[in-house]
Design an enzyme around this catalytic site. Sequence first.
Site, PDB file in Angstrom:
ATOM      1  N   GLY A 141       0.825  -1.196   0.000  1.00 39.19           N
ATOM      2  CA  GLY A 141       0.000   0.000   0.000  1.00 39.19           C
ATOM      3  C   GLY A 141       0.859   1.245   0.000  1.00 39.19           C
ATOM      4  O   GLY A 141       2.019   1.226   0.425  1.00 39.19           O
TER       5      GLY A 141
ATOM      6  N   CYS B  76       5.948  -0.265   6.984  1.00 42.85           N
ATOM      7  CA  CYS B  76       5.550   0.877   6.171  1.00 42.85           C
ATOM      8  C   CYS B  76       6.737   1.291   5.309  1.00 42.85           C
ATOM      9  O   CYS B  76       7.877   1.323   5.795  1.00 42.85           O
ATOM     10  CB  CYS B  76       5.144   2.031   7.094  1.00 42.85           C
ATOM     11  SG  CYS B  76       4.671   3.534   6.223  1.00 42.85           S
ATOM     12  N   LEU B  77       6.479   1.607   4.034  1.00 47.77           N
ATOM     13  CA  LEU B  77       7.569   1.994   3.138  1.00 47.77           C
ATOM     14  C   LEU B  77       8.269   3.275   3.603  1.00 47.77           C
ATOM     15  O   LEU B  77       9.412   3.528   3.223  1.00 47.77           O
ATOM     16  CB  LEU B  77       7.043   2.169   1.714  1.00 47.77           C
ATOM     17  CG  LEU B  77       6.553   0.883   1.032  1.00 47.77           C
ATOM     18  CD1 LEU B  77       5.976   1.202  -0.350  1.00 47.77           C
ATOM     19  CD2 LEU B  77       7.649  -0.159   0.938  1.00 47.77           C
TER      20      LEU B  77
ATOM     21  N   GLN C  59       2.978   9.913   1.305  1.00 47.73           N
ATOM     22  CA  GLN C  59       4.258   9.205   1.203  1.00 47.73           C
ATOM     23  C   GLN C  59       5.018   9.561  -0.066  1.00 47.73           C
ATOM     24  O   GLN C  59       6.199   9.219  -0.187  1.00 47.73           O
ATOM     25  CB  GLN C  59       4.031   7.688   1.259  1.00 47.73           C
ATOM     26  CG  GLN C  59       3.522   7.230   2.625  1.00 47.73           C
ATOM     27  CD  GLN C  59       3.350   5.728   2.653  1.00 47.73           C
ATOM     28  OE1 GLN C  59       2.335   5.222   2.213  1.00 47.73           O
ATOM     29  NE2 GLN C  59       4.359   5.017   3.129  1.00 47.73           N
TER      30      GLN C  59
ATOM     31  N   HIS D 291      -4.337   1.077   7.674  1.00 46.25           N
ATOM     32  CA  HIS D 291      -3.003   1.687   7.669  1.00 46.25           C
ATOM     33  C   HIS D 291      -2.935   2.864   6.693  1.00 46.25           C
ATOM     34  O   HIS D 291      -2.435   3.944   7.036  1.00 46.25           O
ATOM     35  CB  HIS D 291      -1.976   0.606   7.293  1.00 46.25           C
ATOM     36  CG  HIS D 291      -0.561   1.074   7.208  1.00 46.25           C
ATOM     37  ND1 HIS D 291       0.428   0.663   8.090  1.00 46.25           N
ATOM     38  CD2 HIS D 291       0.049   1.938   6.340  1.00 46.25           C
ATOM     39  CE1 HIS D 291       1.583   1.255   7.754  1.00 46.25           C
ATOM     40  NE2 HIS D 291       1.372   2.030   6.695  1.00 46.25           N
ATOM     41  N   GLU D 292      -3.462   2.656   5.473  1.00 45.02           N
ATOM     42  CA  GLU D 292      -3.347   3.709   4.451  1.00 45.02           C
ATOM     43  C   GLU D 292      -4.272   4.891   4.750  1.00 45.02           C
ATOM     44  O   GLU D 292      -3.891   6.048   4.529  1.00 45.02           O
ATOM     45  CB  GLU D 292      -3.614   3.141   3.055  1.00 45.02           C
ATOM     46  CG  GLU D 292      -2.679   2.007   2.628  1.00 45.02           C
ATOM     47  CD  GLU D 292      -1.199   2.312   2.793  1.00 45.02           C
ATOM     48  OE1 GLU D 292      -0.802   3.491   2.719  1.00 45.02           O
ATOM     49  OE2 GLU D 292      -0.434   1.358   3.013  1.00 45.02           O
TER      50      GLU D 292
ATOM     51  N   HIS E 206      -2.751   7.157   7.173  1.00 43.43           N
ATOM     52  CA  HIS E 206      -1.776   8.082   6.566  1.00 43.43           C
ATOM     53  C   HIS E 206      -2.447   9.382   6.108  1.00 43.43           C
ATOM     54  O   HIS E 206      -1.854  10.454   6.200  1.00 43.43           O
ATOM     55  CB  HIS E 206      -1.121   7.446   5.333  1.00 43.43           C
ATOM     56  CG  HIS E 206       0.106   6.632   5.627  1.00 43.43           C
ATOM     57  ND1 HIS E 206       1.217   7.140   6.260  1.00 43.43           N
ATOM     58  CD2 HIS E 206       0.404   5.337   5.345  1.00 43.43           C
ATOM     59  CE1 HIS E 206       2.144   6.195   6.354  1.00 43.43           C
ATOM     60  NE2 HIS E 206       1.680   5.087   5.817  1.00 43.43           N
TER      61      HIS E 206
HETATM   62 CO    CO Z   1       2.558   3.277   5.576  1.00 40.42          CO
END
Ligand code: CO
Length: 157
Positions: free
Chosen positions: A46, A88-89, A51, A130-131, A134
């Site tokens: 995701g 998380c990226l 991000q 999670h997304e 963000h």
């Molecule tokens: Co993330």
Amino acid sequence: MAIRNIVKTGDDVLLKMCRPVEKFDEKLWTLLEDMNETMNAANGVGLAAPQVGLLRRVVVIDVGEGVIELINPEIIASSGEQNGVEGCLSFPNEWGLVKRPMHVTVRAQDRHGKFFEMSGTELLARAFCHEIDHLNGVCFVTKASRMLDPEDMEVDE
Ligand code: CO
């Protein structure tokens, strides 16, 4: 399409509220395609617009069943519970135990502005939460009951 730079922890853009998308135009489609390519190149499941440095309510998710694009998503129902490992990226080599609902239903718009609903369980339910977090300036590390030792995680790879 282009791979965009992924914002890493420490950048304030990850802590800010995103604005709704109002124009469903080619600029949005380019963003979606770039986000998808960026997520795939980083082997993520995701990616949210902050991000890649944009405070817009845009998310892409791919848990292995093709890309899901969510514009202006909202969680409209959730039930059950799962406690699992999350990463998380934007937080390379950090993993934590995070409790999430087992079933989540979201309402969102597609790339043309059309509203739809989608339900997910397990990993997809976790990715929805999670997304969407963000988009509200919330990162998983603030929700983790504890962080894990990176050396423990590398064993699985
Ligand atoms: Co993330």
